[in-house]
Design a protein around this motif. Structure first.
Motif, PDB file in Angstrom:
ATOM      1  N   ALA A  68     -61.984  66.527  37.388  1.00 15.98           N
ATOM      2  CA  ALA A  68     -60.554  66.375  37.654  1.00 15.98           C
ATOM      3  C   ALA A  68     -59.931  65.604  36.512  1.00 15.98           C
ATOM      4  N   TYR A  69     -58.678  65.894  36.239  1.00 17.18           N
ATOM      5  CA  TYR A  69     -57.976  65.223  35.141  1.00 17.18           C
ATOM      6  C   TYR A  69     -56.481  65.364  35.379  1.00 17.18           C
ATOM      7  N   ASP A  70     -55.709  64.611  34.610  1.00 17.45           N
ATOM      8  CA  ASP A  70     -54.263  64.680  34.734  1.00 17.45           C
ATOM      9  C   ASP A  70     -53.758  66.050  34.309  1.00 17.45           C
ATOM     10  N   ALA A  71     -52.732  66.534  34.991  1.00 14.14           N
ATOM     11  CA  ALA A  71     -52.149  67.815  34.627  1.00 14.14           C
ATOM     12  C   ALA A  71     -51.694  67.789  33.168  1.00 14.14           C
ATOM     13  N   PRO A  72     -51.820  68.914  32.441  1.00 13.65           N
ATOM     14  CA  PRO A  72     -51.445  68.928  31.028  1.00 13.65           C
ATOM     15  C   PRO A  72     -50.027  68.447  30.767  1.00 13.65           C
ATOM     16  N   ALA A 156     -58.570  75.399  32.919  1.00 12.86           N
ATOM     17  CA  ALA A 156     -58.524  75.472  34.382  1.00 12.86           C
ATOM     18  C   ALA A 156     -58.015  76.823  34.872  1.00 12.86           C
ATOM     19  N   ASP A 157     -57.338  77.567  34.008  1.00 13.39           N
ATOM     20  CA  ASP A 157     -56.799  78.871  34.391  1.00 13.39           C
ATOM     21  C   ASP A 157     -57.778  80.017  34.120  1.00 13.39           C
ATOM     22  N   TRP A 158     -58.814  79.759  33.341  1.00 14.36           N
ATOM     23  CA  TRP A 158     -59.745  80.808  32.926  1.00 14.36           C
ATOM     24  C   TRP A 158     -60.743  81.115  34.045  1.00 14.36           C
ATOM     25  N   ARG A 159     -61.135  82.369  34.170  1.00 13.50           N
ATOM     26  CA  ARG A 159     -62.077  82.787  35.210  1.00 13.50           C
ATOM     27  C   ARG A 159     -63.252  83.541  34.599  1.00 13.50           C
ATOM     28  N   MET A 160     -64.432  83.358  35.195  1.00 17.58           N
ATOM     29  CA  MET A 160     -65.634  84.046  34.760  1.00 17.58           C
ATOM     30  C   MET A 160     -65.556  85.535  35.069  1.00 17.58           C
ATOM     31  N   SER A 237     -55.376  67.993  38.140  1.00 13.93           N
ATOM     32  CA  SER A 237     -55.925  69.327  37.915  1.00 13.93           C
ATOM     33  C   SER A 237     -57.428  69.294  38.159  1.00 13.93           C
ATOM     34  N   PHE A 238     -57.951  70.365  38.734  1.00 11.60           N
ATOM     35  CA  PHE A 238     -59.393  70.518  38.921  1.00 11.60           C
ATOM     36  C   PHE A 238     -59.865  71.712  38.105  1.00 11.60           C
ATOM     37  N   ARG A 239     -61.076  71.588  37.592  1.00 12.22           N
ATOM     38  CA  ARG A 239     -61.575  72.636  36.703  1.00 12.22           C
ATOM     39  C   ARG A 239     -63.081  72.762  36.856  1.00 12.22           C
ATOM     40  N   CYS A 240     -63.531  73.983  37.063  1.00 13.06           N
ATOM     41  CA  CYS A 240     -64.962  74.268  37.115  1.00 13.06           C
ATOM     42  C   CYS A 240     -65.382  74.848  35.777  1.00 13.06           C
ATOM     43  N   ASP A 241     -66.220  74.119  35.052  1.00 16.84           N
ATOM     44  CA  ASP A 241     -66.716  74.541  33.746  1.00 16.84           C
ATOM     45  C   ASP A 241     -68.180  74.927  33.854  1.00 16.84           C
TER      46      ASP A 241
END
Length: 349
Positions: A68-72, A156-160, A237-241
């Motif tokens: 999680a991180y601050d929104a851009p 965060a917007d990119w998908r596998m 923002s949440f992001r799965c990397d």
């Protein structure tokens, strides 16, 4: 029908590459990073326990992680091209990686050596951080700042895209709408409790409310209420990397492009939705559109650029830079295979 997911039937090869079932799980969590395991399991054809166990195996091995991180929109973002003196790339990269306001580093092959993503509260602090701190490091020969004006799409917007589109859409449908934007001043004025929650979720974006309360020193109810408010207002923002090289995405290319001003917003928004595009932003300088793409190999560069030319004839590619490896992504330090090995907590200069 989506193939059923199994924990025991792990198909990783001897190099530890991610299996198709791993990628399906990652795709689901990219769409809904904090969804309950029963919803994730339903989307991927598994029970909740199986999905949770497989995720824990991926996370423990550094193969995939949620942060999680601050929104851009909450800070001033920039992309810095660093030139290093001969033989100094590794040392400079290691020093820059320890800076909390540097959230991404890639070692490149081109007319600069490091491509660095940074955040600051405002433009004066950005300039001071880059020119005084990074520019003053031993081994640094040059720095060039490209300030992000509009971020059309980020990690965060990119998908596998391993999950069936309808299932991915169903998971994403429950995500709250993002607030269109807010200022760095609101970021600086965040309550200590909110900052503590973000720090804890930076380590593990799926941390439960009971553990969040224990880690941050507040009640479970307060942790839940504060986090849900931040999610609702777009303040987090949440992001799965994932370890991209182990998912078959071995090649990152950075494209610096020019687009006529009147077409910049429409073009940037459309480019950001392309399958291969991981980041797209309008930036300062004569090349006003910056694009970062992940491909299955160097052989994919030509076809991707051809698709850009066909879809966006007004876009002109002025330079391409190939990344040799990623060193840091949203605070996580990566090994040569792209696995997360250690986290540097994020913070503004």
């Amino acid at each position: 029908m989506q193939e059923s997911l199994s924990v025991e039937g792990d198909s990783r090869d001897s190099r530890g590459r991610l299996s198709e079932t791993d990628l399906v799980l990652v795709d689901a969590l990219q769409s809904a990073p904090r969804a309950p395991w029963n919803r994730i399991g339903q989307a991927i054809g598994a029970d909740a326990t199986t999905a949770a166990r497989r995720w824990e195996r991926l996370r423990a091995g550094g193969l995939a992680w949620i942060t999680a991180y601050d929104a851009p929109e909450a800070a001033t973002l920039a992309y810095v091209e660093i030139g290093c003196r001969p033989g100094a790339v590794d040392a400079v990269s290691a020093m820059v990686a320890g800076l909390p306001w540097v959230f991404g580093i890639d070692v490149t092959a081109g007319d600069f050596d490091l491509f660095v993503s940074v955040a600051a509260a405002d433009l004066p602090r950005l300039g001071e951080a880059v020119h005084r701190v990074i520019g003053g490091l031993p081994g640094v020969r040059s720095t060039r700042i490209r300030v992000a004006v509009t971020v059309f799409g980020e990690g965060a917007d990119w998908r596998m895209r391993a999950l069936e589109p309808a299932l991915r859409t169903g998971l994403a449908a429950s995500r709250p709408p993002q607030r269109p934007g807010h200022s760095a001043q609101s970021l600086a004025e965040q309550a200590p409790e909110d900052r503590a929650l973000k720090a804890a979720l930076g380590e593990d974006g799926r941390m439960g409310y009971t553990q969040l309360g224990a880690v941050t020193g507040m009640s479970e109810h307060s942790a839940r209420r504060r986090l849900q408010r931040m999610i609702r207002t777009g303040n987090i923002s949440f992001r799965c990397d994932l370890a991209l090289p182990l998912a078959g995405l071995s090649t990152m290319v950075i494209l610096r492009c020019t687009v006529p001003y009147g077409r910049l917003e429409a073009t940037g928004s459309a480019v950001a939705r392309m399958e291969q595009v991981r980041m797209c932003a309008s930036v300062s300088g004569p090349q006003n559109l910056l694009i970062s793409v992940w491909l299955h190999g160097l052989s994919g560069v030509g076809p991707f650029e051809m698709s850009l030319a066909e879809r966006f004839p007004e876009l002109e590619i002025r330079d391409r830079t190939v990344a040799l490896r990623s060193v840091k992504r949203i605070g996580w330090l990566l090994d040569i295979e792209g696995r997360a090995v250690r986290r540097v907590p994020l913070g503004l200069p």
